[in-house]
Design a protein around this motif. Structure first.
Motif, PDB file in Angstrom:
ATOM      1  N   THR A  80      -7.378  11.492  -3.931  1.00  0.00           N
ATOM      2  CA  THR A  80      -7.876  10.329  -4.522  1.00  0.00           C
ATOM      3  C   THR A  80      -5.461   9.876  -5.191  1.00  0.00           C
ATOM      4  O   THR A  80      -5.479  10.513  -5.376  1.00  0.00           O
ATOM      5  CB  THR A  80      -7.758  10.281  -6.358  1.00  0.00           C
ATOM      6  OG1 THR A  80      -7.153  11.965  -5.899  1.00  0.00           O
ATOM      7  CG2 THR A  80      -9.330  10.860  -5.665  1.00  0.00           C
ATOM      8  N   MET A  81      -5.294   8.225  -5.736  1.00  0.00           N
ATOM      9  CA  MET A  81      -4.219   8.435  -5.975  1.00  0.00           C
ATOM     10  C   MET A  81      -4.296   7.538  -7.049  1.00  0.00           C
ATOM     11  O   MET A  81      -5.355   6.929  -7.138  1.00  0.00           O
ATOM     12  CB  MET A  81      -3.342   7.701  -5.310  1.00  0.00           C
ATOM     13  CG  MET A  81      -1.817   7.498  -5.573  1.00  0.00           C
ATOM     14  SD  MET A  81      -1.210   6.094  -4.428  1.00  0.00           S
ATOM     15  CE  MET A  81      -1.428   4.286  -4.546  1.00  0.00           C
ATOM     16  N   LYS A 101       2.011   5.039   1.088  1.00  0.00           N
ATOM     17  CA  LYS A 101       1.610   5.828   2.335  1.00  0.00           C
ATOM     18  C   LYS A 101       3.141   6.993   1.882  1.00  0.00           C
ATOM     19  O   LYS A 101       3.945   6.971   1.795  1.00  0.00           O
ATOM     20  CB  LYS A 101       2.463   5.041   3.416  1.00  0.00           C
ATOM     21  CG  LYS A 101       1.714   3.761   4.093  1.00  0.00           C
ATOM     22  CD  LYS A 101       2.135   3.154   4.836  1.00  0.00           C
ATOM     23  CE  LYS A 101       1.416   1.987   5.794  1.00  0.00           C
ATOM     24  NZ  LYS A 101       1.865   1.022   6.135  1.00  0.00           N
ATOM     25  N   VAL A 105      -0.777  11.935  -6.494  1.00  0.00           N
ATOM     26  CA  VAL A 105      -2.168  11.768  -5.041  1.00  0.00           C
ATOM     27  C   VAL A 105      -2.580  13.557  -5.186  1.00  0.00           C
ATOM     28  O   VAL A 105      -2.460  13.843  -5.714  1.00  0.00           O
ATOM     29  CB  VAL A 105      -1.539  12.561  -4.005  1.00  0.00           C
ATOM     30  CG1 VAL A 105      -2.153  11.896  -2.489  1.00  0.00           C
ATOM     31  CG2 VAL A 105      -0.301  10.502  -3.549  1.00  0.00           C
ATOM     32  N   SER A 116      -7.318   3.330 -10.555  1.00  0.00           N
ATOM     33  CA  SER A 116      -7.589   4.411  -9.210  1.00  0.00           C
ATOM     34  C   SER A 116      -6.930   3.378  -7.662  1.00  0.00           C
ATOM     35  O   SER A 116      -7.080   2.230  -8.246  1.00  0.00           O
ATOM     36  CB  SER A 116      -8.445   4.605  -8.609  1.00  0.00           C
ATOM     37  OG  SER A 116      -9.453   5.828  -7.977  1.00  0.00           O
ATOM     38  N   HIS A 117      -6.682   3.376  -6.739  1.00  0.00           N
ATOM     39  CA  HIS A 117      -6.333   2.867  -5.845  1.00  0.00           C
ATOM     40  C   HIS A 117      -6.391   3.219  -5.362  1.00  0.00           C
ATOM     41  O   HIS A 117      -5.486   2.701  -3.446  1.00  0.00           O
ATOM     42  CB  HIS A 117      -4.616   2.907  -5.701  1.00  0.00           C
ATOM     43  CG  HIS A 117      -3.211   2.573  -6.625  1.00  0.00           C
ATOM     44  ND1 HIS A 117      -3.527   1.441  -6.613  1.00  0.00           N
ATOM     45  CD2 HIS A 117      -3.083   3.223  -7.794  1.00  0.00           C
ATOM     46  CE1 HIS A 117      -2.051   1.427  -7.836  1.00  0.00           C
ATOM     47  NE2 HIS A 117      -2.177   2.292  -8.610  1.00  0.00           N
ATOM     48  N   SER A 127      -9.651   3.630  -1.912  1.00  0.00           N
ATOM     49  CA  SER A 127      -9.883   4.599  -1.273  1.00  0.00           C
ATOM     50  C   SER A 127      -8.578   5.171  -0.001  1.00  0.00           C
ATOM     51  O   SER A 127      -7.607   4.332   0.010  1.00  0.00           O
ATOM     52  CB  SER A 127     -11.383   4.072   0.061  1.00  0.00           C
ATOM     53  OG  SER A 127     -10.644   2.915   0.899  1.00  0.00           O
ATOM     54  N   ALA A 128      -8.424   5.784   0.487  1.00  0.00           N
ATOM     55  CA  ALA A 128      -7.629   5.849   1.753  1.00  0.00           C
ATOM     56  C   ALA A 128      -8.164   6.233   3.355  1.00  0.00           C
ATOM     57  O   ALA A 128      -9.201   6.385   3.235  1.00  0.00           O
ATOM     58  CB  ALA A 128      -6.927   7.229   0.747  1.00  0.00           C
ATOM     59  N   GLN A 165       0.766  -1.371  -0.469  1.00  0.00           N
ATOM     60  CA  GLN A 165       0.126   0.314  -0.222  1.00  0.00           C
ATOM     61  C   GLN A 165       1.004   1.182  -0.098  1.00  0.00           C
ATOM     62  O   GLN A 165       1.845   1.461   0.696  1.00  0.00           O
ATOM     63  CB  GLN A 165      -0.999  -0.259   1.175  1.00  0.00           C
ATOM     64  CG  GLN A 165      -1.886  -1.273   1.306  1.00  0.00           C
ATOM     65  CD  GLN A 165      -2.638  -1.149   2.786  1.00  0.00           C
ATOM     66  OE1 GLN A 165      -2.099  -1.026   4.084  1.00  0.00           O
ATOM     67  NE2 GLN A 165      -4.242  -1.001   2.752  1.00  0.00           N
ATOM     68  N   THR A 193      -3.119   6.713   3.691  1.00  0.00           N
ATOM     69  CA  THR A 193      -2.885   5.467   2.906  1.00  0.00           C
ATOM     70  C   THR A 193      -2.952   4.620   2.589  1.00  0.00           C
ATOM     71  O   THR A 193      -5.404   5.129   2.551  1.00  0.00           O
ATOM     72  CB  THR A 193      -2.213   4.051   3.919  1.00  0.00           C
ATOM     73  OG1 THR A 193      -1.142   4.391   5.645  1.00  0.00           O
ATOM     74  CG2 THR A 193      -2.387   2.796   3.232  1.00  0.00           C
ATOM     75  N   PHE A 194      -3.166   4.553   0.734  1.00  0.00           N
ATOM     76  CA  PHE A 194      -4.509   3.730   0.101  1.00  0.00           C
ATOM     77  C   PHE A 194      -4.323   2.725   0.223  1.00  0.00           C
ATOM     78  O   PHE A 194      -3.577   1.341   0.353  1.00  0.00           O
ATOM     79  CB  PHE A 194      -3.386   4.419  -1.529  1.00  0.00           C
ATOM     80  CG  PHE A 194      -4.427   5.252  -1.660  1.00  0.00           C
ATOM     81  CD1 PHE A 194      -5.415   6.272  -2.212  1.00  0.00           C
ATOM     82  CD2 PHE A 194      -3.101   6.799  -0.765  1.00  0.00           C
ATOM     83  CE1 PHE A 194      -5.244   7.892  -2.402  1.00  0.00           C
ATOM     84  CE2 PHE A 194      -3.090   7.924  -1.338  1.00  0.00           C
ATOM     85  CZ  PHE A 194      -4.278   8.577  -1.577  1.00  0.00           C
ATOM     86  N   ALA A 249      -8.530  12.126   4.098  1.00  0.00           N
ATOM     87  CA  ALA A 249      -9.154  10.602   3.399  1.00  0.00           C
ATOM     88  C   ALA A 249     -10.339  10.892   2.131  1.00  0.00           C
ATOM     89  O   ALA A 249     -10.060   9.917   1.114  1.00  0.00           O
ATOM     90  CB  ALA A 249      -9.614   9.520   3.959  1.00  0.00           C
TER      91      ALA A 249
END
Length: 103
Positions: A43-44, A22, A86, A51-52, A54-55, A20, A72-73, A39
């Protein structure tokens, strides 16, 4: 990023393939209240367009003028990814602030 009335800093902590992602995030201002959930505005995406998820925010709560913590995603970084972006949306009237990192 120094746009608007809020200074935003995003620094990678772990950008390892298969883990993940960070990031340390710092938000500082002297003119607006930082009363949002970090959070939910984050988005990442990677250079493959994925897209990775939720955070999770582990840091100071919504309020005040100075906040910091770790973002952290949920989804692990896939093999072959070379860049991560990000994006934080809607801070102090700035639609998007994007930070790009090479792996």
């Amino acid at each position: 990023n120094e746009e608007g009335s809020v200074s935003v800093s995003v620094t990678p902590v772990d950008l390892t393939s298969g883990k993940q992602a960070k990031f340390d995030v710092a938000l500082n201002t002297h003119s607006v209240n930082l009363d949002f959930n970090v959070a939910t505005i984050a988005t990442m995406t990677d250079d493959k367009g994925t897209s990775h998820g939720s955070a999770q925010w582990n840091g100071s709560p919504p309020d005040g003028h100075h906040r910091n913590g770790t973002l952290t995603f949920a989804q692990s970084i896939p093999a072959g990814v070379t860049k991560i972006a990000v994006t934080l949306k809607g801070i102090a009237g700035i639609a998007e602030r994007t930070f790009t990192f090479s792996l």
